[in-house]
Design a protein around this motif. Structure first.
Motif, mmCIF file in Angstrom:
data_model
loop_
_atom_site.group_PDB
_atom_site.id
_atom_site.type_symbol
_atom_site.label_atom_id
_atom_site.label_comp_id
_atom_site.label_asym_id
_atom_site.label_seq_id
_atom_site.Cartn_x
_atom_site.Cartn_y
_atom_site.Cartn_z
ATOM 1 N N LEU A 118 0.760 -1.444 0.050
ATOM 2 C CA LEU A 118 0.011 0.041 0.062
ATOM 3 C C LEU A 118 0.742 1.397 0.036
ATOM 4 N N ALA A 119 1.973 1.243 0.823
ATOM 5 C CA ALA A 119 2.735 2.548 0.864
ATOM 6 C C ALA A 119 3.410 2.528 -0.441
ATOM 7 N N ARG A 120 3.836 1.691 -1.170
ATOM 8 C CA ARG A 120 4.532 1.836 -2.538
ATOM 9 C C ARG A 120 3.426 2.150 -3.576
ATOM 10 N N GLN A 121 2.116 1.751 -3.173
ATOM 11 C CA GLN A 121 0.969 2.227 -4.316
ATOM 12 C C GLN A 121 0.835 3.702 -4.185
ATOM 13 N N TRP A 122 0.985 4.126 -2.610
ATOM 14 C CA TRP A 122 1.065 5.484 -2.807
ATOM 15 C C TRP A 122 2.087 6.320 -2.673
ATOM 16 N N LYS A 123 3.204 5.799 -3.454
ATOM 17 C CA LYS A 123 4.378 6.840 -4.069
ATOM 18 C C LYS A 123 5.376 6.755 -2.555
ATOM 19 N N SER A 124 5.554 5.863 -1.587
ATOM 20 C CA SER A 124 6.551 5.997 -0.725
ATOM 21 C C SER A 124 7.514 5.160 -1.476
ATOM 22 N N GLY A 125 8.858 5.669 -1.083
ATOM 23 C CA GLY A 125 9.975 4.838 -1.595
ATOM 24 C C GLY A 125 10.139 3.708 -0.663
ATOM 25 N N GLN A 126 11.164 2.887 -1.099
ATOM 26 C CA GLN A 126 11.217 1.368 -0.261
ATOM 27 C C GLN A 126 11.412 1.827 1.365
ATOM 28 N N GLY A 127 12.587 2.525 1.389
ATOM 29 C CA GLY A 127 12.725 2.848 2.638
ATOM 30 C C GLY A 127 11.800 3.468 3.809
ATOM 31 N N GLY A 128 10.959 4.502 3.208
ATOM 32 C CA GLY A 128 9.781 4.899 3.720
ATOM 33 C C GLY A 128 8.666 3.665 3.840
ATOM 34 N N ALA A 129 8.616 2.971 2.872
ATOM 35 C CA ALA A 129 7.355 1.966 2.883
ATOM 36 C C ALA A 129 7.709 0.999 4.051
ATOM 37 N N LEU A 130 9.216 0.659 4.336
ATOM 38 C CA LEU A 130 9.624 -0.238 5.354
ATOM 39 C C LEU A 130 9.079 0.251 6.780
ATOM 40 N N ILE A 131 9.277 1.802 6.987
ATOM 41 C CA ILE A 131 8.642 2.265 8.161
ATOM 42 C C ILE A 131 7.464 2.173 8.359
ATOM 43 N N SER A 132 6.558 2.504 7.320
ATOM 44 C CA SER A 132 5.220 2.234 7.358
ATOM 45 C C SER A 132 4.691 0.960 7.734
#
Length: 747
Positions: A118-132
């Motif tokens: 979901l985070a990647r679908q909403w344009k987060s980078g990989q590092g940010g998506a890990l945090i999410s």
């Protein structure tokens, strides 16, 4: 600074490691889940798996509350596909607790993957998506409700449902709407009605939001937009039908305490608990042993709140995550998706306040929302929003010039540092009415908040100054958030007691209390109220196949207790052979054999018809001899005459089916000490016959003079209808996916 791409296997490995570390003591068998997991979930899933492993479908449970529907109970989650994996682990007729714990733990891996997508679908980078992913999956709401796995299963799949729904709108591809609906439907089968309501509500608002945005685009296909809007809900409900229809029937026939507004606010978040965004356990905590040095003490201003308020109001998802989210929001609050997420997050927060804010009362007036307690569970919306915001903050900082955002970096994270210092100095003790015995613990939390806020400030500063790759920052911050959440909540699920040990009883008692002949059926009453005593765990029956008059279940049939005064008379109709009592010589609880027990079935030659409005009063007046006559609330066209010779021979007695031969020298009624439920059908000499509701709680059949071959079996019309709808929905969905790909390839 140049970033690098993390391979997907690396992402999965990261999530596998965090899951393993967080639940290491449970995976290694050192500790166990507790509370409702041990009291309800384990015996229920053990019974479901052991019956299913034998090739039997457990429609009926004869081992609690004198008998009740089993699969129709929504919280059993029998048709949730992953629950059926437990069938392969049954040993000696029982499910070991370890596979069930691993199944729950596995959903934390699913939750991380789901949130990452979901985070990647909403344009987060990989590092940010890990945090999410880490923040969402190991939040207090998730970790504390391990004792309610049905909630975990819902929340684990929820981000993936949103991701596919969003993808359907964004890419105008109907197949993604179908995927969303399938995942939604299967997750709903896991069996938690409140989370189903919250999630469907969220998805409905999100769909409306997307439709409004899409219709503003001149390039959008209106047909695909409408299909993307409708299909997830139609498919989800269609898949859920196999469970929903029989569960609705059961709900209508169950004891339903009126959910007053006051009752619905139980489990409300206190306003001062909003501090939980930065401090995880400012009001103490509850642990399995309940003797920890940092006890839960929250008060509503007049009295201390019950212990379960701890896990019902705990939501901590990491101070760093909250601060990152605030930092991102103040600079990006105008983006449509952020507006939606913030609005839904705030709605979740304000609703969670229950009677401490007016929003909950408005929702209480809406259908279905008036059926549930524990409003703080809607913090799911708030946690989801800030998990996403925190992930997006990493990429935003890396792509933005430091001078443009440095003011907000120092302001936002400075507030976290300042609050940490105030807490460290004891400044929050008077605000929270902190007992002296836990002041040291709260001070330690202030120290951690101070350190984490400072570290987060440095990371964001490095990113903004282009001195650190985003992926590296994301990995390190995700690990920091993980460590924070681990130390804040992991010990909640670390009970030293194996749930299986709760159900270990003397084998001689098991042998005594389990009938070995269809013609020798009887029940056991293991609980007394004066004095209060329970000989077994409430759901012992499902473990050892003892037909108990007790149980523990959120749903109880409304007609299970006949309105008869006196325990002895009730137990007669229940076919109780052994009941717990006090030995007059020793003064200790002991089982006694009832000398005057009723059989499992008997013939009567007289009937009485009493109106449904009067039956309670008449039966309490003790005007009937139940061994000789039967009471109905509607007239039955079957004439009886006095008989004297009869014989009842049970040929088969199983949970879902009973077969017997009856011989009588006159027309009669055969009365069973079996709880009445409309899904039970009967055939007499091969002819379908209505199962009658007799003596308020039980079943009866009309039998004619001579020999009668009787077959009584569980066959739910609502289940059959639901199964048909679910199968058609599943097949149509698969055909729809195939058709879409075929035409896309052909085009």
């Amino acid at each position: 600074m140049k970033d690098f791409k993390i391979p997907f296997w690396g992402i999965i490995l990261f999530f596998a490691i965090t899951t393993f570390v967080f639940f290491g003591s449970q995976i290694s068998g050192k500790t166990y889940f507790w509370e409702d997991f041990a009291e309800y979930v384990y015996p229920v899933q053990s019974y479901a798996a052991s019956e299913s492993a034998k090739g039997e479908t457990p429609f009926w449970n004869p081992y609690t509350f004198v008998g009740m529907p089993f699969i129709a109970d929504l919280q059993v989650g029998y048709y949730y596909p992953l629950n059926r994996l437990m069938d392969f682990f049954v040993e000696n007729g029982k499910l070991p607790v370890e596979p069930l714990q691993l199944l729950v733990i596995f959903h934390f891996l699913i939750a991380q993957i789901s949130m990452y997508i979901l985070a990647r679908q909403w344009k987060s980078g990989q590092g940010g998506a890990l945090i999410s992913s880490v923040a969402y999956s190991f939040s207090g709401l998730m970790v504390m409700h391990v004792i309610h796995p049905m909630m975990i299963y819902h929340m684990a799949w929820f981000p993936l449902v949103i991701a596919f729904l969003d993808k359907a709108f964004e890419e105008r591809k109907v197949q993604f709407a179908i995927y969303s609906g399938l995942i939604l439907g299967f997750s709903m089968l896991s069996g938690h009605p409140q989370m189903t309501l919250f999630e469907v509500f969220y998805l409905g608002i999100f769909s409306i939001f997307k439709v409004v945005l899409m219709f503003k685009s001149q390039e959008s296909s209106k047909v695909k937009i409408v299909l993307s809007f409708l299909l997830p809900f139609v498919i989800g409900v269609g898949i859920f039908a196999i469970q929903y229809l029989p569960s609705s029937e059961l709900a209508k026939l169950s004891q339903r305490n009126e959910m007053t507004y006051e009752k619905s606010t139980e489990g409300s978040l206190q306003i001062k608990q909003i501090s939980g965004t930065l401090l995880p356990n400012a009001f103490g905590k509850m642990l399995p042993e309940r003797n920890n040095k940092f006890p839960f003490y929250l008060s509503d201003g007049s009295t201390q709140l019950p212990y379960y308020y701890y896990w019902e109001t705990a939501f901590y998802f990491g101070a760093i995550v909250f601060l990152l989210g605030i930092f991102y929001l103040v600079l990006n609050y105008k983006e449509p998706l952020n507006i939606f997420l913030l609005a839904m997050g705030l709605l979740g927060l304000l609703y969670s306040l229950g009677d401490n804010f007016f929003i909950h009362k408005i929702f209480y007036g809406l259908p279905l929302f008036d059926s549930f307690r524990m409003p703080a569970r809607m913090m799911l919306f708030f946690i989801l929003a800030f998990s996403v915001f925190a992930g997006k903050a990493i990429d935003f900082a890396a792509k933005t010039d430091f001078n443009e955002i440095k003011k907000w970096i120092y302001i936002v994270f400075g507030v976290g540092i300042l609050f940490g210092v105030i807490t460290l100095a004891g400044g929050t003790s008077s605000l929270f009415d902190t007992p002296q015995q836990i002041e040291k613990g709260v001070t330690m939390q202030g120290t951690l908040l101070f350190l984490m806020s400072g570290i987060a400030l440095l990371f964001v500063r490095f990113l903004a100054k282009k001195k650190m790759p985003t992926s590296i920052a994301g990995i390190l911050l995700a690990l920091l958030v993980f460590g924070d959440l681990y130390f804040a909540t992991a010990d909640f699920n670390a009970s030293k007691e194996n749930p299986e040990s709760k159900y270990v009883i003397d084998r001689s008692l098991v042998e005594l209390f389990t009938p070995d002949d269809p013609n020798n059926q009887y029940r056991v009453n293991s609980r007394m109220y004066n004095p209060s005593f329970m000989a077994f765990n409430r759901n012992q029956g499902m473990i050892d196949r003892i037909q108990l008059t007790e149980g523990y279940n959120p749903l109880i049939l409304a007609n299970v207790l006949p309105p008869i005064e006196g325990r002895d008379k009730v137990n007669n109709l229940y076919n109780v052979k052994y009941e717990i009592g006090i030995d007059q010589q020793t003064g200790q609880p002991q089982f006694f054999e009832k000398p005057n027990m009723f059989p499992r079935a008997w013939l009567v030659y007289s009937k009485k018809v009493v109106s449904a409005e009067e039956i309670d009063k008449k039966m309490r007046a003790d005007e009937f001899d139940y061994s000789k006559e039967v009471i109905f609330t509607k007239d039955v066209n079957h004439q009886t005459s006095e008989g004297s010779v009869s014989n009842i021979n049970f040929k088969k007695y199983e949970a879902n089916e009973i077969e017997l031969e009856v011989e009588s020298d006159a027309n009669a009624f055969i009365v069973f000490s079996e709880i009445y439920y409309p899904a039970w059908k009967a055939e007499i000499n091969g002819k379908t016959t209505e199962v009658l509701n007799a003596n308020y709680s039980f079943r009866a059949l009309p039998v004619s003079k001579g020999k009668s071959q009787i077959k009584m079996y569980y066959d739910s019309d609502t289940l059959n209808t639901g199964k048909t709808i679910s199968i058609i929905t599943l097949l149509a969905s698969l055909l729809g996916i195939g058709a879409v790909y075929y035409f896309e390839k052909k085009a």
